[in-house]
Design a protein around this motif. Structure first.
Motif, PDB file in Angstrom:
ATOM      1  N   LEU A   8      33.342 -14.573 -19.223  1.00 24.25           N
ATOM      2  CA  LEU A   8      34.219 -13.535 -18.686  1.00 24.25           C
ATOM      3  C   LEU A   8      33.567 -12.162 -18.785  1.00 24.25           C
ATOM      4  N   SER A   9      32.900 -11.904 -19.902  1.00 24.50           N
ATOM      5  CA  SER A   9      32.215 -10.630 -20.085  1.00 24.50           C
ATOM      6  C   SER A   9      31.091 -10.470 -19.068  1.00 24.50           C
ATOM      7  N   PHE A  10      30.348 -11.554 -18.863  1.00 23.20           N
ATOM      8  CA  PHE A  10      29.260 -11.536 -17.880  1.00 23.20           C
ATOM      9  C   PHE A  10      29.810 -11.291 -16.485  1.00 23.20           C
ATOM     10  N   ALA A  11      30.891 -11.986 -16.133  1.00 23.63           N
ATOM     11  CA  ALA A  11      31.479 -11.833 -14.806  1.00 23.63           C
ATOM     12  C   ALA A  11      31.966 -10.405 -14.590  1.00 23.63           C
ATOM     13  N   ALA A  12      32.628  -9.842 -15.609  1.00 22.60           N
ATOM     14  CA  ALA A  12      33.135  -8.478 -15.481  1.00 22.60           C
ATOM     15  C   ALA A  12      31.994  -7.491 -15.291  1.00 22.60           C
ATOM     16  N   SER A  13      30.924  -7.654 -16.065  1.00 24.31           N
ATOM     17  CA  SER A  13      29.767  -6.762 -15.953  1.00 24.31           C
ATOM     18  C   SER A  13      29.109  -6.892 -14.586  1.00 24.31           C
ATOM     19  N   LEU A  14      28.968  -8.143 -14.120  1.00 21.96           N
ATOM     20  CA  LEU A  14      28.320  -8.399 -12.840  1.00 21.96           C
ATOM     21  C   LEU A  14      29.084  -7.765 -11.689  1.00 21.96           C
ATOM     22  N   TYR A  15      30.382  -8.011 -11.608  1.00 23.58           N
ATOM     23  CA  TYR A  15      31.159  -7.521 -10.478  1.00 23.58           C
ATOM     24  C   TYR A  15      31.411  -6.015 -10.576  1.00 23.58           C
ATOM     25  N   ARG A  16      31.433  -5.479 -11.797  1.00 22.09           N
ATOM     26  CA  ARG A  16      31.528  -4.028 -11.945  1.00 22.09           C
ATOM     27  C   ARG A  16      30.266  -3.365 -11.391  1.00 22.09           C
ATOM     28  N   GLN A  17      29.119  -3.971 -11.659  1.00 23.60           N
ATOM     29  CA  GLN A  17      27.868  -3.444 -11.142  1.00 23.60           C
ATOM     30  C   GLN A  17      27.818  -3.527  -9.619  1.00 23.60           C
ATOM     31  N   ARG A  18      28.233  -4.653  -9.060  1.00 21.29           N
ATOM     32  CA  ARG A  18      28.216  -4.820  -7.600  1.00 21.29           C
ATOM     33  C   ARG A  18      29.180  -3.854  -6.926  1.00 21.29           C
ATOM     34  N   LEU A  19      30.366  -3.662  -7.533  1.00 15.00           N
ATOM     35  CA  LEU A  19      31.341  -2.726  -6.964  1.00 15.00           C
ATOM     36  C   LEU A  19      30.797  -1.307  -6.968  1.00 15.00           C
ATOM     37  N   SER A  20      30.091  -0.947  -8.038  1.00 14.45           N
ATOM     38  CA  SER A  20      29.509   0.385  -8.132  1.00 14.45           C
ATOM     39  C   SER A  20      28.466   0.609  -7.042  1.00 14.45           C
ATOM     40  N   VAL A  21      27.616  -0.387  -6.816  1.00 14.41           N
ATOM     41  CA  VAL A  21      26.593  -0.276  -5.774  1.00 14.41           C
ATOM     42  C   VAL A  21      27.244  -0.166  -4.396  1.00 14.41           C
ATOM     43  N   ALA A  22      28.284  -0.963  -4.145  1.00 12.77           N
ATOM     44  CA  ALA A  22      28.967  -0.922  -2.851  1.00 12.77           C
ATOM     45  C   ALA A  22      29.626   0.443  -2.612  1.00 12.77           C
ATOM     46  N   TRP A  23      30.250   0.993  -3.641  1.00 15.34           N
ATOM     47  CA  TRP A  23      30.901   2.296  -3.504  1.00 15.34           C
ATOM     48  C   TRP A  23      29.875   3.393  -3.210  1.00 15.34           C
ATOM     49  N   VAL A  24      28.786   3.403  -3.987  1.00 20.49           N
ATOM     50  CA  VAL A  24      27.763   4.434  -3.804  1.00 20.49           C
ATOM     51  C   VAL A  24      27.076   4.274  -2.439  1.00 20.49           C
ATOM     52  N   GLY A  25      26.921   3.037  -1.996  1.00 18.12           N
ATOM     53  CA  GLY A  25      26.252   2.817  -0.724  1.00 18.12           C
ATOM     54  C   GLY A  25      27.113   3.155   0.471  1.00 18.12           C
ATOM     55  N   TYR A  26      28.292   2.545   0.544  1.00 25.40           N
ATOM     56  CA  TYR A  26      29.128   2.702   1.732  1.00 25.40           C
ATOM     57  C   TYR A  26      29.907   4.026   1.734  1.00 25.40           C
ATOM     58  N   ALA A  27      30.415   4.435   0.568  1.00 25.09           N
ATOM     59  CA  ALA A  27      31.245   5.634   0.515  1.00 25.09           C
ATOM     60  C   ALA A  27      30.420   6.910   0.408  1.00 25.09           C
ATOM     61  N   THR A  94      22.328  -4.961 -18.676  1.00 28.33           N
ATOM     62  CA  THR A  94      22.616  -5.387 -17.310  1.00 28.33           C
ATOM     63  C   THR A  94      22.892  -6.878 -17.280  1.00 28.33           C
ATOM     64  N   PRO A  95      23.611  -7.372 -16.261  1.00 25.28           N
ATOM     65  CA  PRO A  95      23.928  -8.795 -16.194  1.00 25.28           C
ATOM     66  C   PRO A  95      22.710  -9.698 -16.219  1.00 25.28           C
ATOM     67  N   THR A  96      21.603  -9.281 -15.567  1.00 23.24           N
ATOM     68  CA  THR A  96      20.435 -10.152 -15.513  1.00 23.24           C
ATOM     69  C   THR A  96      19.763 -10.301 -16.857  1.00 23.24           C
ATOM     70  N   ASP A  97      20.136  -9.478 -17.847  1.00 26.22           N
ATOM     71  CA  ASP A  97      19.553  -9.621 -19.177  1.00 26.22           C
ATOM     72  C   ASP A  97      19.987 -10.924 -19.846  1.00 26.22           C
ATOM     73  N   GLU A  98      21.008 -11.569 -19.285  1.00 26.38           N
ATOM     74  CA  GLU A  98      21.463 -12.824 -19.863  1.00 26.38           C
ATOM     75  C   GLU A  98      20.397 -13.900 -19.734  1.00 26.38           C
ATOM     76  N   VAL A  99      19.451 -13.730 -18.821  1.00 29.93           N
ATOM     77  CA  VAL A  99      18.367 -14.694 -18.614  1.00 29.93           C
ATOM     78  C   VAL A  99      17.044 -13.977 -18.792  1.00 29.93           C
ATOM     79  N   ASP A 100      16.164 -14.545 -19.625  1.00 31.24           N
ATOM     80  CA  ASP A 100      14.854 -13.957 -19.872  1.00 31.24           C
ATOM     81  C   ASP A 100      13.928 -14.309 -18.715  1.00 31.24           C
ATOM     82  N   LEU A 101      13.799 -13.384 -17.749  1.00 36.03           N
ATOM     83  CA  LEU A 101      13.014 -13.685 -16.561  1.00 36.03           C
ATOM     84  C   LEU A 101      11.521 -13.579 -16.817  1.00 36.03           C
ATOM     85  N   SER A 102      11.057 -12.500 -17.392  1.00 39.99           N
ATOM     86  CA  SER A 102       9.635 -12.335 -17.646  1.00 39.99           C
ATOM     87  C   SER A 102       9.416 -11.088 -18.472  1.00 39.99           C
TER      88      SER A 102
END
Length: 261
Positions: A8-27, A94-102
């Protein structure tokens, strides 16, 4: 319950981040935000040109800066005062920190330590030694493509993963799965898009780790090999660590889209 809370924490962080990007981009019409949205997917070059016309170093409404200047990029990449993460930032921001990419996502000294471990495999002499194998892979793909083919799908897309598979010594039976893992994990560099995307990413990460664990065990039982994987196993053993070579794989396959190793 703890796992549910983390999800739930991951989902909230993820969608909060996406909403922020959408607002800054479109609005607010921010070009860097738009690059992460549909306008950026439909026509990124128009947005690139807009950023270029605004100057060599432009602040964004996302709180960072962007440049289209090669000179500025070169200065930043060479200046030790800069890092991948802001000063004081920690894993989990950030949400992607949940997975160690590189280790491209790490600041010194962690990045420096792992870079030093991997760097000899990418020395000019070592890279020159890969040339015959890479040329053979290109010839094989061209033979498979025939006299008429699409350059991207027939050569450019399969070539990197085919070369990496060969150099790492991935068995032919595992090559298709390895390519699938790389596609899923590589796609996360553009950001985790949904919970289902996150689930696929975590599954691919776990399966890729299991594949390399099995291959390391196989290399220990077999004779020395000249593949990159054999070299990496010897280096890891020397340093007394078992660091998965996903780091090197990630840096090689995605380095053109992030700061290089």
């Amino acid at each position: 319950m703890a796992q549910v809370g983390q999800t739930l924490s991951f989902a909230a962080s993820l969608y909060r981040q996406r909403l922020s990007v959408a607002w800054v981009g479109y609005a607010r019409n921010d070009p860097m935000a738009l690059l992460q949205l549909r306008p950026g997917r439909d026509d990124p070059y128009r947005i690139y040109e807009r950023i270029r016309l605004e100057g060599p170093l432009v602040p964004t409404r996302l709180g960072n800066w962007v440049t289209t200047s090669h000179t500025v990029c070169d200065l930043v990449l060479r200046d030790r005062r800069f890092g991948v993460r802001p000063a004081g930032a920690t894993v989990g921001d950030t949400p992607t920190d949940e997975v160690d990419l590189s280790f491209l996502d790490m600041n010194p000294p962690d990045h420096t330590r792992l870079r030093r471990l991997a760097q000899p495999a990418f020395s000019p002499k070592q890279m020159a030694g890969y040339r015959p194998q890479i040329e053979a892979t290109v010839d094989e793909l061209l033979d498979q493509a025939g006299s008429s083919f699409d350059l991207v799908s027939g050569l450019a897309a399969p070539l990197p993963i085919a070369v990496i598979t060969n150099l790492l010594g991935i068995p032919e039976a595992d090559a298709e799965n390895f390519a699938r893992y790389g596609t899923v994990i590589g796609g996360a560099l553009d950001g985790v898009q949904s919970l289902s995307h996150a689930a696929r990413l975590q599954k691919a990460d776990a399966e890729l780790g299991a594949l390399f664990t099995e291959l390391f065990a196989l290399r220990r039982r077999s004779r020395p090999t000249t593949s990159f994987l054999g070299w990496w196993r010897r280096k890891v053993s020397r340093f007394g660590r078992r660091r998965c070579c996903r780091c090197a794989f990630c840096c090689w396959s995605r380095g053109s889209r992030r700061r290089s190793i």
